[in-house]
Design a protein around this motif. Structure first.
Motif, short mmCIF file in Angstrom:
data_model
loop_
_atom_site.label_atom_id
_atom_site.label_comp_id
_atom_site.label_asym_id
_atom_site.label_seq_id
_atom_site.Cartn_x
_atom_site.Cartn_y
_atom_site.Cartn_z
N GLU A 180 11.77 -2.40 -5.88
CA GLU A 180 13.19 -2.06 -5.72
C GLU A 180 13.53 -1.83 -4.25
O GLU A 180 14.62 -2.19 -3.79
CB GLU A 180 13.51 -0.81 -6.54
CG GLU A 180 13.46 -1.00 -8.05
CD GLU A 180 13.73 0.29 -8.80
OE1 GLU A 180 14.66 0.31 -9.64
OE2 GLU A 180 12.99 1.27 -8.56
N LYS A 181 12.58 -1.22 -3.53
CA LYS A 181 12.80 -1.02 -2.09
C LYS A 181 12.87 -2.36 -1.36
O LYS A 181 13.70 -2.56 -0.48
CB LYS A 181 11.67 -0.17 -1.50
CG LYS A 181 11.64 1.28 -1.96
CD LYS A 181 10.45 1.99 -1.32
CE LYS A 181 10.27 3.40 -1.84
NZ LYS A 181 9.05 4.03 -1.28
N ASN A 209 23.62 -0.74 -6.61
CA ASN A 209 23.28 -0.99 -5.21
C ASN A 209 24.34 -0.51 -4.24
O ASN A 209 24.04 -0.20 -3.09
CB ASN A 209 22.96 -2.47 -5.02
CG ASN A 209 21.57 -2.81 -5.52
OD1 ASN A 209 20.58 -2.59 -4.85
ND2 ASN A 209 21.51 -3.31 -6.75
N ARG A 222 23.34 2.99 -3.62
CA ARG A 222 22.15 3.04 -2.76
C ARG A 222 22.51 2.71 -1.31
O ARG A 222 22.02 3.35 -0.38
CB ARG A 222 21.09 2.06 -3.28
CG ARG A 222 20.44 2.51 -4.59
CD ARG A 222 19.53 1.43 -5.15
NE ARG A 222 18.91 1.87 -6.40
CZ ARG A 222 18.19 1.08 -7.21
NH1 ARG A 222 18.01 -0.20 -6.88
NH2 ARG A 222 17.65 1.56 -8.31
N LEU A 266 16.21 -3.96 -2.06
CA LEU A 266 17.28 -3.30 -1.31
C LEU A 266 17.23 -3.70 0.16
O LEU A 266 18.26 -3.97 0.78
CB LEU A 266 17.16 -1.78 -1.46
CG LEU A 266 18.23 -0.95 -0.73
CD1 LEU A 266 19.63 -1.29 -1.24
CD2 LEU A 266 17.95 0.55 -0.91
N GLU A 292 8.38 0.17 -5.45
CA GLU A 292 8.20 -0.64 -4.25
C GLU A 292 9.02 -1.93 -4.31
O GLU A 292 9.61 -2.35 -3.30
CB GLU A 292 6.71 -0.96 -4.04
CG GLU A 292 6.37 -1.48 -2.66
CD GLU A 292 6.76 -0.53 -1.54
OE1 GLU A 292 7.23 -1.03 -0.49
OE2 GLU A 292 6.62 0.70 -1.72
N PHE A 336 14.21 6.93 -0.05
CA PHE A 336 14.06 6.71 -1.49
C PHE A 336 12.62 6.92 -1.96
O PHE A 336 12.23 6.42 -3.01
CB PHE A 336 14.52 5.29 -1.84
CG PHE A 336 15.99 5.05 -1.61
CD1 PHE A 336 16.94 5.51 -2.52
CD2 PHE A 336 16.43 4.39 -0.47
CE1 PHE A 336 18.29 5.30 -2.30
CE2 PHE A 336 17.78 4.17 -0.25
CZ PHE A 336 18.72 4.64 -1.17
N GLU A 338 11.80 7.86 -5.54
CA GLU A 338 13.00 7.55 -6.32
C GLU A 338 13.03 6.08 -6.74
O GLU A 338 13.48 5.76 -7.85
CB GLU A 338 14.26 7.87 -5.50
CG GLU A 338 15.56 7.66 -6.23
CD GLU A 338 16.76 8.03 -5.38
OE1 GLU A 338 17.84 7.47 -5.62
OE2 GLU A 338 16.62 8.87 -4.47
N LEU A 339 12.56 5.19 -5.87
CA LEU A 339 12.56 3.76 -6.17
C LEU A 339 11.14 3.22 -6.17
O LEU A 339 10.28 3.68 -5.41
CB LEU A 339 13.37 2.99 -5.12
CG LEU A 339 14.87 3.30 -5.00
CD1 LEU A 339 15.50 2.39 -3.94
CD2 LEU A 339 15.58 3.15 -6.33
#
Length: 664
Positions: A90-91, A122, A125, A94, A88, A82, A85-86
């Motif tokens: 958001e990572k 999600n 993802r 996830l 930090e 990602f 794309e995402l």
């Protein structure tokens, strides 16, 4: 690799009985050919990731977290997949969702304005991450790991192209239907747990699950649920294995350590072992004794003075029983060469002193109401009654017996796997570099063979019937493996337990490490070690735990120019002041061997709510010029043998030596 045309008739006839048995699994040319094609395809995949961890010592929260995050492998895959794309945060969210899906979803459901949108985003993802994690495996292997509830759905989603014009609506409808039928939470939990399994193909635990930390039982429960795990016994593990088998000296040691670290609740509440006989005896015998040298080591837990006092009395009571029982074993087994550990007869009970190595020392505690100076190793009737009762409890604890049966079934003293040798502590050596030898059942063994014999005898101590004469010997060997100088699980000349409790002078507390720990840096010795286990020194490693690496003092876990790796970095909180970190782990994938050091773990709650991952630092120990494939592994060699046998079966079918069977 054997070619079908090169298989001779003589080879076929020599293996005919086996081939007839094999034909029951593969009854015709079509079935055998399909399996050969499948196995050949697997051989050409990259080898799976191996995860090495050691010296957990009951610290279940950091262990569970490291197990879930694959020592940072999941976070690295998220970063790779990602990137750009995402954000930090958001990572991190996830990653936390993958580690703790059930708990994180409960937290998010209370906060989210539109939970369906969260689910939808999600789920896409997680499916993308799961595809990425499963890319090195065959469909059949992934299929075996799929959760039953969502087996068909996840398989469809993993192998569909969501951007395909023809499949986009189909893909989207599956996601929407999962949400509409209120299965989104269950789906996210299932696919997150699948990702955890996919990122680590095999887990190696290099000893010491038990003692010191609060919940070793949770660790064993987690290991029993793991899809692929092996265990190399540590000295603390063999102690509990011996206790579960009914070896009284191991029982006393296990209880002493539990009392020392205030973990008696694990013994009593989790394993259901009745400690009332010990508590009653301790109060009656040491009621007026403050037992100051036996106060438990307690961290931040709130424990009342009354509780601490009772634990100290129980601690002293079981310690004295232990020293007496050890005297019985030492005198029963002269081949153990431990007569110098018979210390109770070295005490001058009137003067309160002990004479060791020609020097006299004052004792810090001189209250020995149960010791007869004329026969110091004789248990009183009350002591005998206590140890008999608690030993019976150890042997009848269903949970403990299940855990120890698991350790025996999945464990060993050492393991050779994919060109690496896994041993908890050491390969016992003499100062001159020769292998230590020991007499077992009248025959002398050394090196690898000594370790094999000890393991076999220990298994007899657990499995044999009480009436079997090998039972007692096997139990005694388990105690020796906990504390003996020729034990590869212990790695020292002595365990100075008595001296640490009763003598102030630290010169008496010294436990000398086996010469292995200094000689392993010698190139000639190193080659000798690898030769003993039939390993290629250029492509192999020895991986140890047991002795904490003092990182904050500049000590490196990488020894012998990278050929020996010591990955005990202090999972146990008791060691973290010395090590400066909270454990090492090792990751071995198809391209690299990576050493991962971990900072202390705050708590599971903070990991879930605040998305605080363990701060880990990764160092690449070795980088392979060519990617290792499944065919380069032990499993690959087994598969290649299976392919060769299937080719022989094909030849037998082609020549009409074995009749094919068809479903008609």
């Amino acid at each position: 690799m054997k070619k079908i045309d090169n298989i001779s008739d003589r080879e076929l006839y020599e293996k005919m009985d086996y081939l007839k048995l094999l034909s029951k699994l593969y009854p015709n040319i079509s079935k055998a050919s399909t399996e050969i094609i499948n196995l050949e395809a697997i051989l050409n995949l990259p080898k799976g990731t191996e995860h090495f961890i050691t010296d957990i010592h009951g610290e279940y929260e950091p262990f569970v977290h490291v197990l879930k995050n694959g020592s940072g492998v999941i976070k690295r895959k998220i970063d790779e997949l990602f990137d750009g794309e995402l954000m930090e945060d958001e990572k991190k969210k996830l990653a936390t969702l993958v580690y703790y899906p059930e708990q994180k979803l409960e937290y998010i459901e209370k906060e989210a304005e539109n939970i369906d949108d969260f689910y939808r985003i999600n789920m896409y993802r997680l499916i993308k991450l799961c595809k990425y994690a499963s890319s090195k495996y065959t469909r059949s292997k992934v299929r075996k790991l799929l959760p039953d509830d969502f087996k068909y759905i996840i398989e469809e989603l993993l192998h569909e192209h969501m951007n395909s014009e023809h499949k986009e609506k189909y893909y989207k409808s599956i996601i929407e239907t999962i949400i509409e039928t209120d299965r989104a939470k269950d789906f996210i939990i299932a696919i997150s747990e699948l990702i955890q399994k996919l990122v680590v193909d095999r887990l190696h635990v290099i000893g010491d699950i038990f003692d010191r930390g609060p919940r070793p039982d949770i660790i064993v429960d987690k290991l029993m649920q793991h899809h692929c795990v092996d265990i190399q016994w540590g000295n603390h593990d063999i102690l509990w294995m011996g206790a579960a088998s009914g070896e009284k000296t191991c029982v006393a040691n296990a209880l002493r350590i539990s009392a020392r670290y205030a973990n008696l609740d694990v013994v009593e509440d989790i394993y259901g072992i009745n400690l009332l006989p010990l508590a009653t005896f301790a109060i009656e015998t040491y009621g007026d004794d403050p037992c100051l040298q036996f106060m438990p080591k307690i961290g931040d837990e709130e424990v009342s003075t009354t509780e601490k006092t009772l634990m100290a009395k129980m601690h002293k009571a079981i310690s004295i029983i232990q020293f007496k029982l050890e005297g019985e074993v030492i005198r029963r087994r002269p081949e153990f060469e431990m007569e110098h550990r018979l210390l109770l007869n070295m005490i001058d009970y009137e003067r309160g002193t002990i004479r060791l190595k020609g020097k006299e020392y004052a004792l810090k505690d001189t209250n020995f109401p149960t010791i007869d100076p004329k026969d110091p190793y004789k248990l009183t009737p009350e002591e005998r009654d206590v140890i008999e009762k608690v030993t019976r409890s150890f042997r009848t604890s269903d949970k403990l017996q299940r855990h120890v049966e698991f350790l025996f079934s999945k464990g060993s003293i050492f393991l050779k796997v994919n060109s690496n040798l896994l041993i908890h502590a050491c390969i016992p050596l003499n100062k001159d570099g020769s292998f230590m030898s020991m007499k077992l059942k009248g025959k002398t063994y050394s090196g690898r063979e000594l370790m094999i014999q000890m393991e076999n005898i220990a298994r007899e101590g657990f499995i044999s019937r009480d009436s079997d004469p090998d039972k007692q010997y096997g139990q005694d060997i388990m105690w020796y493996m906990w504390t003996g100088k020729c034990s590869s699980l212990f790695g020292k000349d002595d365990m100075t337990t008595f001296e640490r409790y009763f003598i102030e002078e630290k010169e008496t507390h010294v436990e000398n490490k086996n010469p292995y720990y200094t000689l392993r840096e010698d190139e000639d010795i190193c080659k000798k070690l690898f030769d003993e286990f039939e390993l290629d020194i250029d492509d192999s490693h020895i991986i140890n735990g047991h002795v904490p690496v003092k990182s904050k003092s500049g000590e490196s876990p990488i020894k012998a120019n990278g050929k020996i790796l010591v990955i005990d970095g202090g999972f146990s909180k008791a060691y973290q002041d010395k090590t400066g970190i909270a454990g090492y782990t090792l990751i071995y994938n198809s391209k690299t061997i990576q050493l991962v050091s971990h900072q202390p773990f705050s708590s599971m709650e903070e990991a879930i709510c605040d998305e605080n991952d363990i701060i880990s630092t990764t160092v690449v120990v070795e980088h392979k010029a060519e990617r290792k494939m499944v065919r380069d592994t032990d499993e690959g060699k087994r598969m290649q043998n299976e392919i060769d046998e299937l080719k022989m079966l094909l030849k037998a079918y082609q020549k009409g030596l074995i009749k094919q069977k068809y479903n008609i």
